[in-house]
Design an enzyme around this catalytic site. Structure first.
Site, short mmCIF file in Angstrom:
data_model
loop_
_atom_site.label_atom_id
_atom_site.label_comp_id
_atom_site.label_asym_id
_atom_site.label_seq_id
_atom_site.Cartn_x
_atom_site.Cartn_y
_atom_site.Cartn_z
N GLY A 111 56.75 20.75 21.59
CA GLY A 111 58.02 20.48 21.14
C GLY A 111 58.23 20.10 19.75
N CYS A 112 59.38 19.77 19.33
CA CYS A 112 59.70 19.74 17.73
C CYS A 112 59.26 18.46 17.12
CB CYS A 112 61.16 19.60 17.49
SG CYS A 112 61.71 18.12 18.47
#
Length: 380
Positions: A353-354
């Protein structure tokens, strides 16, 4: 003549009150050989740092403004430095390209852009341990000790989001739970947490940013020379003092690319960690961490790695739509975390994910999955 003597005495008393040192002035050494910008660059830095708080001693090429021990050899300069430190003739020393023993690494100090916050980078050169996570845990302890020696009573700690960050966080949380008293900071990004984003690095969110030393070395170079194009390190305090569990020589490192402003700041840093007795602070912090079970945790980590039992065959459950993310699992544990959930008949996928590594599960399995991962120590 009597007025001059009185004024000199009053000046000495004022300095003693300001520094808390009523004996001889602290002496900070610096080796002047080896800079990519020449000897004069180092001496100019010493001249910039010259003040009434501490005395500066040159080792290598000397100068009339300072007490000097002259030599043309970097190796000989290091020998002189070690002798002066061991005899107590200087309290700390700034140098370049020095090899520390395993277990000792340096705590750098930078000035972040924009807001100008100061931040300690733990660590920047050397090797605290051969195991990555153990090294980063030690780096956190060394960073806390160094920040305290520089006058920060309760430094805040953050861990930069790199490989091993979540495992490091897990160990530090366990130490904290067992009574080791330190304070985590919170990321200034919306999702918070003690694992820092790149934004926090630039903002100087924690007092102590924990990292591995190779990444820390990179951070130091960027912070110190981003305004100059890279060939001249113009900002910050240098790569800092070598700190270890039982290391007593207060030796601070400069890059060969350090310019005179950084040389001056490094000498100031050398004075502060000498006055604050960084070596004693490190022993105290390490003892506190040991009392909270540090050695036992390290031993368990090593035993887990040495366990050579063949892994059992785990069948992947039937696929289902996975829309819920679980963050907080270290990248080195990501595959094990997914298989653990499979073992409990929960379909899971790993991803990025980010904010880093994530486990993907269905919405209905999210809370159960988090509990399983926490029980097995894969999630903080």
């Amino acid at each position: 003549m009597s007025k001059k003597i009185i004024s000199e005495v009053l000046l000495e008393v004022a300095e003693a009150i300001e520094t808390g040192n009523f004996g001889e002035k602290i002496k900070v050494g610096i080796t002047t050989l080896g800079s990519e910008h020449g000897v004069d660059n180092v001496i100019k830095g010493a001249q910039l740092a010259k003040n009434n708080l501490f005395d500066i001693v040159l080792i290598g090429k000397g100068h009339k403004d300072f007490k000097s021990y002259e030599t043309d050899s970097e190796d000989e300069a290091h020998k002189i430095m070690e002798e002066l430190l061991d005899k107590g003739e200087i309290s700390s020393c700034v140098t370049m390209h020095y090899n520390f023993p395993i277990g000792v690494s340096t705590v750098g100090r930078v000035i972040t852009p924009g807001k100008g916050n100061e931040m300690f980078i733990a660590t920047t050169t050397g090797t605290s341990a051969t195991d990555r996570v153990e090294a980063m845990v030690r780096n956190a302890i060394y960073g806390i000790a160094t920040a305290k020696s520089a006058g920060i009573k309760q430094p805040t700690v953050g861990i930069i989001n790199i490989e091993g960050a979540r495992q490091t966080e897990k160990v530090l949380l366990e130490l904290q739970k067992n009574g080791y008293d330190f304070k985590f900071t919170e990321s200034q990004r919306a999702d918070g947490g003690a694992v820092m984003r790149g934004n926090d690095l630039l903002m100087g969110t924690p007092d102590v940013m924990v990292t591995d030393s190779l990444t820390g070395n990179l951070f130091m170079k960027i912070f110190s020379s981003y305004t100059t194009g890279g060939d001249y390190e113009a900002q910050g305090y240098g790569y800092g003092p070598g700190v270890g569990e039982n290391y007593d020589r207060r030796i601070l490192i400069l890059s060969r690319a350090s310019g005179s402003p950084v040389v001056a700041k490094a000498l100031q840093y050398g004075y502060e960690v000498a006055l604050g007795k960084v070596n004693e602070k490190a022993r105290e912090e390490y003892k506190k961490a040991q009392n909270a079970g540090l050695d036992k945790i390290f031993s368990e980590m090593k035993n887990k790695k040495q366990d050579t039992k063949p892994s059992e065959e785990i069948k992947m459950p039937e696929k289902e739509v996975v829309t819920s993310q679980i963050s907080g699992v270290d990248i080195m544990d990501l595959e094990d975390a997914a298989k653990l959930l499979w073992k409990h008949n929960i379909y899971a996928e790993s991803g990025m994910g980010c904010t880093g590594p994530i486990i993907l599960v269905s919405k209905g399995n999210k809370e159960k999955s988090k509990e399983i991962l926490k029980t097995e120590g894969l999630l903080s």
